[in-house]
Write an enzyme that holds these catalytic residues in place. Structure first.
Site, PDB file in Angstrom:
ATOM      1  N   LYS A   1     -11.731 -51.639  62.396  1.00  0.00           N
ATOM      2  CA  LYS A   1     -13.037 -52.123  61.951  1.00  0.00           C
ATOM      3  C   LYS A   1     -13.049 -53.623  61.777  1.00  0.00           C
ATOM      4  CE  LYS A   1     -12.024 -49.993  57.454  1.00  0.00           C
ATOM      5  NZ  LYS A   1     -12.516 -49.265  56.308  1.00  0.00           N
TER       6      LYS A   1
ATOM      7  N   LYS B   1      -1.179 -59.132  54.992  1.00  0.00           N
ATOM      8  CA  LYS B   1      -2.426 -59.662  54.427  1.00  0.00           C
ATOM      9  C   LYS B   1      -2.218 -61.051  53.831  1.00  0.00           C
ATOM     10  CE  LYS B   1      -5.110 -55.506  53.653  1.00  0.00           C
ATOM     11  NZ  LYS B   1      -5.905 -54.716  52.708  1.00  0.00           N
TER      12      LYS B   1
ATOM     13  N   LYS C   1      -4.565 -50.647  67.844  1.00  0.00           N
ATOM     14  CA  LYS C   1      -5.387 -49.631  67.188  1.00  0.00           C
ATOM     15  C   LYS C   1      -6.859 -50.063  67.141  1.00  0.00           C
ATOM     16  CE  LYS C   1      -5.466 -47.675  62.656  1.00  0.00           C
ATOM     17  NZ  LYS C   1      -4.841 -47.588  61.334  1.00  0.00           N
TER      18      LYS C   1
END
Ligand code: TRP
Length: 334
Positions: free
Chosen positions: A200, A115, A197
């Site tokens: 979202k 992140k 994967k």
């Protein structure tokens, strides 16, 4: 241990649109196992602000997520479904635990590294201490089990280390939680890049099925799903696209990959993709209908939100008081 049942805690962030992957990989399993435990399912909105959020959007998504928990089949009378930000103990315990967590431990967290690389302009202290808040979530309720995906295992390990460390100094204050690795909580991959994967935060909306996608959209996305040139419905690593579609089909129908291979033996990808799309629609449609009903019922939802926040506040306070006493904070005069 409450009511003779073990305690389970889990949470999801209210960022991005929930995908079929979130549902089949997590939410659906929560529903399946929830009866066996005293459960806490939190909408972890405090974690969400470690990256910049639009306030109105965050509020809207948090409510959507909480509603979806219920629409997916978690009975809010039996499961404590609440917003993390409504319960003050999360922040309070988090501060205390941060004094029992080392900089070195936090700098090794792969999610932090990822992140920080992604949001290089906003590497804030909250992003760094994110795992401490997560530890506080879990330890506040003395959770025995925590269903998490592989990507959160490192945070759970850290939670266990913090709990052990604290218990070593102050006696048995915290239950040391175990990860709950579901019976193959289906890992759903992107429809466009089946080695990644389903996420979202994917920029390509065709890679993900969102829980609120209407039937036509679902079918269209499956028709476009990336496959291969083998033209046979086989469950093999060499055919990641088809393998993913089989996983989705199985998760929605309860069939096994072998049964699915037999069912589509000699049939083309067109037929198979159509069948997967329809299976997904038949899972999503009832969920969407319940969601619509619930979100139209503001008073009912507000009542649930209030009652569960009070319950969580009450139960978490027990742990918090104990911790405050152990570390030497003066007792409040009542
Ligand atoms: N960090 C988790 C995630 O992004 C969400 C989360 C926050 C969580 N607190 C938790 C999950 C406590 C399990 C238990 O997926």
């Amino acid at each position: 241990m409450l009511d003779g049942k073990k305690t389970l805690f889990s949470g999801m962030q209210a960022t991005g649109n929930l995908t079929l992957g979130n549902y089949l990989g997590a939410l659906k399993n929560w529903v399946t196992i929830s009866d066996e435990y005293q459960t806490f399912f939190s909408v972890v909105d405090m974690h969400s602000i470690t990256v910049r959020q639009d306030p109105a959007e965050l509020r809207k998504r948090a409510r959507m997520l909480l509603t979806l928990y219920i629409a997916a089949g978690l009975d809010p009378e039996k499961n404590c479904i609440y917003y993390q930000s409504h319960v003050s103990g999360h922040a309070e315990l988090s501060w205390i635990l941060s004094c029992f967590t080392y900089m070195g431990e936090l700098s090794r967290m792969t999610q932090f590294k990822d992140k920080a690389a992604k949001h290089a302009d906003n590497i804030n202290a909250g992003l760094f201490t994110y795992p401490v808040l997560m530890a506080a979530d879990i330890l506040l309720y003395q959770a025995d089990v925590v269903p998490v995906g592989i990507d959160q295992m490192q945070h759970l390990e850290l939670t266990r280390d913090i709990a052990f460390r604290f218990n070593n100094i102050y006696g048995d204050v915290f239950t040391v939680p175990e990860a709950y690795i579901g019976k193959a909580g289906a890992k759903i991959m992107s429809l466009q890049e089946p080695k990644k994967k389903m996420s979202k935060s994917d920029e390509n909306p065709n890679g993900s099925i969102y829980l609120m996608d209407d039937p036509d959209t679902v079918i269209r996305k499956f028709k476009r799903a990336v496959t291969d040139s083998e033209a046979s419905v086989r469950y093999r690593d060499e055919q990641p696209g088809i393998k993913n579609l089989i996983d989705i089909y199985c998760a929605c129908t309860g069939k096994t990959p072998q049964e699915t291979e037999r069912e589509f033996d000699g049939k083309g990808y067109g037929d198979f993709k159509m069948a997967v799309g329809e299976a997904v629609v038949s899972v999503l449609k009832p969920l969407q209908d319940r969601y619509k009903d619930l979100s139209g019922n503001k008073d009912y939802l507000d009542g649930i939100i209030k009652a569960n926040a009070e319950k969580a506040q009450y139960l978490s306070n027990k742990t918090l008081r104990k911790v405050q006493k152990k570390i030497g904070f003066p007792e409040k005069i009542r």
